[in-house]
Design a protein around this motif. Sequence first.
Motif, PDB file in Angstrom:
ATOM      1  N   LEU A 105       0.830  -1.207   0.000  1.00 22.11           N
ATOM      2  CA  LEU A 105       0.000   0.000   0.000  1.00 22.11           C
ATOM      3  C   LEU A 105       0.866   1.261   0.000  1.00 22.11           C
ATOM      4  CD1 LEU A 105      -2.769   1.221  -0.102  1.00 22.11           C
ATOM      5  CD2 LEU A 105      -2.888   1.056   2.391  1.00 22.11           C
ATOM      6  N   ALA A 106       1.970   1.243   0.717  1.00 27.79           N
ATOM      7  CA  ALA A 106       2.878   2.397   0.713  1.00 27.79           C
ATOM      8  C   ALA A 106       3.361   2.686  -0.710  1.00 27.79           C
ATOM      9  CB  ALA A 106       4.058   2.154   1.642  1.00 27.79           C
ATOM     10  N   ALA A 107       3.664   1.647  -1.465  1.00 25.71           N
ATOM     11  CA  ALA A 107       4.107   1.825  -2.855  1.00 25.71           C
ATOM     12  C   ALA A 107       2.983   2.409  -3.712  1.00 25.71           C
ATOM     13  CB  ALA A 107       4.573   0.493  -3.430  1.00 25.71           C
ATOM     14  N   GLU A 108       1.747   1.961  -3.488  1.00 23.78           N
ATOM     15  CA  GLU A 108       0.611   2.494  -4.246  1.00 23.78           C
ATOM     16  C   GLU A 108       0.354   3.956  -3.891  1.00 23.78           C
ATOM     17  OE1 GLU A 108      -1.401   1.271  -6.702  1.00 23.78           O
ATOM     18  OE2 GLU A 108       0.059  -0.348  -6.797  1.00 23.78           O
ATOM     19  N   VAL A 109       0.425   4.281  -2.619  1.00 23.23           N
ATOM     20  CA  VAL A 109       0.233   5.664  -2.180  1.00 23.23           C
ATOM     21  C   VAL A 109       1.322   6.535  -2.779  1.00 23.23           C
ATOM     22  CG1 VAL A 109       0.285   7.208  -0.176  1.00 23.23           C
ATOM     23  CG2 VAL A 109      -1.035   5.084  -0.075  1.00 23.23           C
ATOM     24  N   LEU A 110       2.546   6.071  -2.726  1.00 26.38           N
ATOM     25  CA  LEU A 110       3.684   6.814  -3.267  1.00 26.38           C
ATOM     26  C   LEU A 110       3.484   7.156  -4.745  1.00 26.38           C
ATOM     27  CD1 LEU A 110       6.499   7.948  -2.660  1.00 26.38           C
ATOM     28  CD2 LEU A 110       7.426   5.723  -3.307  1.00 26.38           C
ATOM     29  N   ALA A 111       2.892   6.241  -5.488  1.00 28.14           N
ATOM     30  CA  ALA A 111       2.657   6.465  -6.916  1.00 28.14           C
ATOM     31  C   ALA A 111       1.691   7.631  -7.164  1.00 28.14           C
ATOM     32  CB  ALA A 111       2.102   5.191  -7.557  1.00 28.14           C
ATOM     33  N   HIS A 112       0.896   7.993  -6.164  1.00 25.77           N
ATOM     34  CA  HIS A 112      -0.082   9.071  -6.312  1.00 25.77           C
ATOM     35  C   HIS A 112       0.338  10.362  -5.611  1.00 25.77           C
ATOM     36  CE1 HIS A 112      -3.093   6.524  -8.213  1.00 25.77           C
ATOM     37  NE2 HIS A 112      -2.805   5.597  -7.311  1.00 25.77           N
ATOM     38  N   LEU A 113       1.528  10.376  -5.042  1.00 24.00           N
ATOM     39  CA  LEU A 113       2.012  11.565  -4.339  1.00 24.00           C
ATOM     40  C   LEU A 113       2.818  12.472  -5.267  1.00 24.00           C
ATOM     41  CD1 LEU A 113       3.235  10.069  -0.944  1.00 24.00           C
ATOM     42  CD2 LEU A 113       1.314  11.635  -1.289  1.00 24.00           C
ATOM     43  N   PRO A 114       2.858  13.763  -4.953  1.00 21.76           N
ATOM     44  CA  PRO A 114       3.720  14.668  -5.724  1.00 21.76           C
ATOM     45  C   PRO A 114       5.184  14.253  -5.573  1.00 21.76           C
ATOM     46  CG  PRO A 114       2.228  15.915  -4.298  1.00 21.76           C
ATOM     47  CD  PRO A 114       2.102  14.473  -3.927  1.00 21.76           C
ATOM     48  N   GLU A 115       5.967  14.582  -6.573  1.00 20.40           N
ATOM     49  CA  GLU A 115       7.390  14.249  -6.544  1.00 20.40           C
ATOM     50  C   GLU A 115       8.048  14.847  -5.306  1.00 20.40           C
ATOM     51  OE1 GLU A 115      11.295  15.020  -9.286  1.00 20.40           O
ATOM     52  OE2 GLU A 115       9.355  14.833 -10.273  1.00 20.40           O
ATOM     53  N   GLY A 116       8.889  14.072  -4.673  1.00 16.29           N
ATOM     54  CA  GLY A 116       9.594  14.530  -3.489  1.00 16.29           C
ATOM     55  C   GLY A 116       8.945  14.116  -2.183  1.00 16.29           C
ATOM     56  N   GLU A 117       7.689  13.664  -2.217  1.00 15.58           N
ATOM     57  CA  GLU A 117       7.029  13.195  -0.999  1.00 15.58           C
ATOM     58  C   GLU A 117       7.186  11.686  -0.908  1.00 15.58           C
ATOM     59  OE1 GLU A 117       3.365  14.533   0.493  1.00 15.58           O
ATOM     60  OE2 GLU A 117       3.355  16.309  -0.781  1.00 15.58           O
ATOM     61  N   GLY A 118       7.197  11.186   0.311  1.00 13.03           N
ATOM     62  CA  GLY A 118       7.363   9.760   0.516  1.00 13.03           C
ATOM     63  C   GLY A 118       6.250   9.152   1.339  1.00 13.03           C
ATOM     64  N   CYS A 119       6.239   7.842   1.371  1.00 10.18           N
ATOM     65  CA  CYS A 119       5.278   7.101   2.184  1.00 10.18           C
ATOM     66  C   CYS A 119       5.936   5.791   2.584  1.00 10.18           C
ATOM     67  CB  CYS A 119       3.994   6.843   1.401  1.00 10.18           C
ATOM     68  SG  CYS A 119       2.756   5.974   2.384  1.00 10.18           S
ATOM     69  N   SER A 120       6.018   5.548   3.879  1.00 11.25           N
ATOM     70  CA  SER A 120       6.670   4.333   4.357  1.00 11.25           C
ATOM     71  C   SER A 120       5.638   3.296   4.819  1.00 11.25           C
ATOM     72  CB  SER A 120       7.589   4.664   5.534  1.00 11.25           C
ATOM     73  OG  SER A 120       6.806   5.014   6.669  1.00 11.25           O
ATOM     74  N   PRO A 121       6.023   2.035   4.822  1.00 14.15           N
ATOM     75  CA  PRO A 121       5.143   0.999   5.373  1.00 14.15           C
ATOM     76  C   PRO A 121       4.791   1.273   6.835  1.00 14.15           C
ATOM     77  CG  PRO A 121       6.899  -0.015   4.104  1.00 14.15           C
ATOM     78  CD  PRO A 121       7.222   1.452   4.212  1.00 14.15           C
ATOM     79  N   ARG A 155      -3.172  15.837   4.391  1.00 10.69           N
ATOM     80  CA  ARG A 155      -4.050  16.035   3.232  1.00 10.69           C
ATOM     81  C   ARG A 155      -3.544  15.390   1.938  1.00 10.69           C
ATOM     82  NH1 ARG A 155      -6.247  21.840   2.644  1.00 10.69           N
ATOM     83  NH2 ARG A 155      -7.359  21.047   4.444  1.00 10.69           N
ATOM     84  N   THR A 156      -2.286  15.624   1.564  1.00 12.27           N
ATOM     85  CA  THR A 156      -1.799  15.068   0.292  1.00 12.27           C
ATOM     86  C   THR A 156      -1.747  13.543   0.349  1.00 12.27           C
ATOM     87  OG1 THR A 156       0.505  15.346   0.978  1.00 12.27           O
ATOM     88  CG2 THR A 156      -0.458  17.087  -0.396  1.00 12.27           C
ATOM     89  N   LYS A 157      -1.363  13.007   1.490  1.00  9.90           N
ATOM     90  CA  LYS A 157      -1.314  11.551   1.616  1.00  9.90           C
ATOM     91  C   LYS A 157      -2.719  10.953   1.677  1.00  9.90           C
ATOM     92  CE  LYS A 157       3.326  10.965   3.337  1.00  9.90           C
ATOM     93  NZ  LYS A 157       3.908  12.276   3.333  1.00  9.90           N
ATOM     94  N   MET A 158      -3.660  11.681   2.251  1.00 13.50           N
ATOM     95  CA  MET A 158      -5.045  11.215   2.292  1.00 13.50           C
ATOM     96  C   MET A 158      -5.608  11.108   0.877  1.00 13.50           C
ATOM     97  SD  MET A 158      -7.434  10.225   4.383  1.00 13.50           S
ATOM     98  CE  MET A 158      -7.149  10.971   5.968  1.00 13.50           C
ATOM     99  N   ARG A 159      -5.333  12.124   0.068  1.00 17.29           N
ATOM    100  CA  ARG A 159      -5.781  12.077  -1.333  1.00 17.29           C
ATOM    101  C   ARG A 159      -5.155  10.882  -2.052  1.00 17.29           C
ATOM    102  NH1 ARG A 159      -4.571  18.151  -2.064  1.00 17.29           N
ATOM    103  NH2 ARG A 159      -6.446  19.079  -1.222  1.00 17.29           N
ATOM    104  N   ALA A 160      -3.862  10.694  -1.841  1.00 17.13           N
ATOM    105  CA  ALA A 160      -3.160   9.582  -2.490  1.00 17.13           C
ATOM    106  C   ALA A 160      -3.704   8.236  -1.997  1.00 17.13           C
ATOM    107  CB  ALA A 160      -1.661   9.683  -2.227  1.00 17.13           C
ATOM    108  N   LEU A 161      -4.011   8.142  -0.714  1.00 18.29           N
ATOM    109  CA  LEU A 161      -4.568   6.909  -0.158  1.00 18.29           C
ATOM    110  C   LEU A 161      -5.940   6.620  -0.756  1.00 18.29           C
ATOM    111  CD1 LEU A 161      -4.472   4.564   1.874  1.00 18.29           C
ATOM    112  CD2 LEU A 161      -5.371   6.148   3.595  1.00 18.29           C
ATOM    113  N   TRP A 163      -1.500   4.522  10.254  1.00 17.32           N
ATOM    114  CA  TRP A 163      -2.828   4.888   9.771  1.00 17.32           C
ATOM    115  C   TRP A 163      -3.798   3.734   9.999  1.00 17.32           C
ATOM    116  CZ3 TRP A 163      -0.922   6.287   4.196  1.00 17.32           C
ATOM    117  CH2 TRP A 163      -0.104   7.428   4.251  1.00 17.32           C
ATOM    118  N   ARG A 164      -3.333   2.540   9.696  1.00 16.72           N
ATOM    119  CA  ARG A 164      -4.175   1.340   9.792  1.00 16.72           C
ATOM    120  C   ARG A 164      -4.715   1.130  11.201  1.00 16.72           C
ATOM    121  NH1 ARG A 164      -2.157  -4.665   7.889  1.00 16.72           N
ATOM    122  NH2 ARG A 164      -4.177  -5.693   8.076  1.00 16.72           N
ATOM    123  N   TYR A 165      -3.888   1.364  12.202  1.00 18.01           N
ATOM    124  CA  TYR A 165      -4.280   1.093  13.580  1.00 18.01           C
ATOM    125  C   TYR A 165      -4.718   2.339  14.349  1.00 18.01           C
ATOM    126  CZ  TYR A 165      -2.410  -3.430  12.427  1.00 18.01           C
ATOM    127  OH  TYR A 165      -2.187  -4.642  11.815  1.00 18.01           O
TER     128      TYR A 165
END
Length: 87
Positions: free
Chosen positions: A17-33, A48-54, A39-41
């Motif tokens: 899921l982190a890889a999928e979220v990363l694919a929808h984020l603006p360049e330079g932003e990251g998402c780790s497992p 906001r930007t990560k929520m949109r990507a999620l 978020w899951r727990y």
Amino acid sequence: MKLDHWMRLNACTPRQLAAEVLAHLPEGEGCSPKAVEKWRYGQRTPRRTKMRALTLATAGAVTANDFADAGRDYGPTSSFPAHQGRR
């Protein structure tokens, strides 16, 4: 739909899921497992930007509304303060 429920239904790991979220984020932003696990727990809410990507990564199944009461328990044993009237 809660993120944990979506991940179970889709047999999706935090790393996937982190890889999928990363694919929808603006360049330079990251998402780790680890962020996905938080978020899951209900330990953290995505910004906001990560929520949109999620939301995009889950095809709209998980939205900001699904995090509205994450980690909160307002049951009878809750420490939620009772309403105190005005004086």
